[in-house]
Design an enzyme around this catalytic site. Structure first.
Site, PDB file in Angstrom:
ATOM      1  N   GLU A   1      10.118   4.055   3.339  1.00  0.00           N
ATOM      2  CA  GLU A   1      11.314   3.869   2.523  1.00  0.00           C
ATOM      3  C   GLU A   1      12.566   3.847   3.402  1.00  0.00           C
ATOM      4  OE1 GLU A   1       8.083   4.914  -0.136  1.00  0.00           O
ATOM      5  OE2 GLU A   1       8.697   5.719   1.793  1.00  0.00           O
TER       6      GLU A   1
ATOM      7  N   HIS B   1       2.939   4.191  -1.818  1.00  0.00           N
ATOM      8  CA  HIS B   1       2.933   4.855  -3.118  1.00  0.00           C
ATOM      9  C   HIS B   1       4.341   4.868  -3.711  1.00  0.00           C
ATOM     10  CE1 HIS B   1      -0.671   6.506  -1.187  1.00  0.00           C
ATOM     11  NE2 HIS B   1      -1.133   6.701  -2.405  1.00  0.00           N
TER      12      HIS B   1
ATOM     13  N   ASP C   1      23.934 -11.293   6.138  1.00  0.00           N
ATOM     14  CA  ASP C   1      24.250 -12.245   5.074  1.00  0.00           C
ATOM     15  C   ASP C   1      25.750 -12.284   4.777  1.00  0.00           C
ATOM     16  OD1 ASP C   1      23.569 -14.061   2.828  1.00  0.00           O
ATOM     17  OD2 ASP C   1      24.326 -12.384   1.644  1.00  0.00           O
TER      18      ASP C   1
ATOM     19  N   LEU D   1       0.806  -1.221   0.000  1.00  0.00           N
ATOM     20  CA  LEU D   1       0.000   0.000   0.000  1.00  0.00           C
ATOM     21  C   LEU D   1       0.841   1.274   0.000  1.00  0.00           C
ATOM     22  CD1 LEU D   1      -2.866  -1.164   2.379  1.00  0.00           C
ATOM     23  CD2 LEU D   1      -2.727  -1.299  -0.117  1.00  0.00           C
TER      24      LEU D   1
END
Length: 159
Positions: free
Chosen positions: A112, A77, A126, A75
């Site tokens: 973000e 943008h 990792d 959801l």
């Protein structure tokens, strides 16, 4: 609008309408930490991790993640970003990542920033997992923690 869910109505889930909002400067800064064994921190600092440059790889991964946030979080943008910075600070047994995201748009960039910092930390994990594992293949010390938004700015033009 505090306390009101804007992504849900009587018809179900929706992407919030932002067409009526003004385009303004947006900035968000998110931070988080990865706990690592002190020996691993030393190897990272000395550039001795076999997979390569841990922090450069984490920066690139974090920046890519910021750009892909609307693909990962349904959801959100798509936002025309103007800048992303990912930086790191070392502690004795941790690395703290900071992700700053900037844009001129109609909605904020905190998701973000959170996505960028989280993927940067996951990438560090990792890159170092071979040296963090114990004799049973487990990660008793390694953990990602304290991921949060530390600053969110919305600045209207004074013109």
């Amino acid at each position: 609008m505090v306390g009101r869910l804007t992504h849900v109505d009587e018809k179900g889930v929706k992407m919030v309408e932002i067409g009526h909002k003004d385009v303004v400067f947006r900035k968000a800064i998110a931070k988080g930490r990865i706990r690592l064994r002190p020996e691993t921190i030393k190897l990272i600092r000395e550039g001795k991790i076999e997979k390569g440059n841990v922090l450069a790889t984490a920066q690139i991964a974090g920046i890519l993640a910021v750009k892909k946030t609307p693909e990962l979080i349904p959801l959100c943008h798509p936002i025309p970003l103007t800048g992303v910075d990912i930086t790191f600070e070392f502690g004795e047994d941790y690395i703290e990542a900071t992700c700053e995201v900037r844009a001129y748009y109609k909605t904020g960039v905190e998701m973000e920033a959170l996505t960028g910092v989280t993927v940067a930390l996951l990438t560090i994990w990792d890159m170092v997992k071979a040296v963090e594992k114990d004799e049973h293949g487990q990660y008793p010390y390694t953990r990602i923690e304290d991921v949060r938004v530390v600053e969110k700015i919305k600045t209207y033009s004074t013109q």
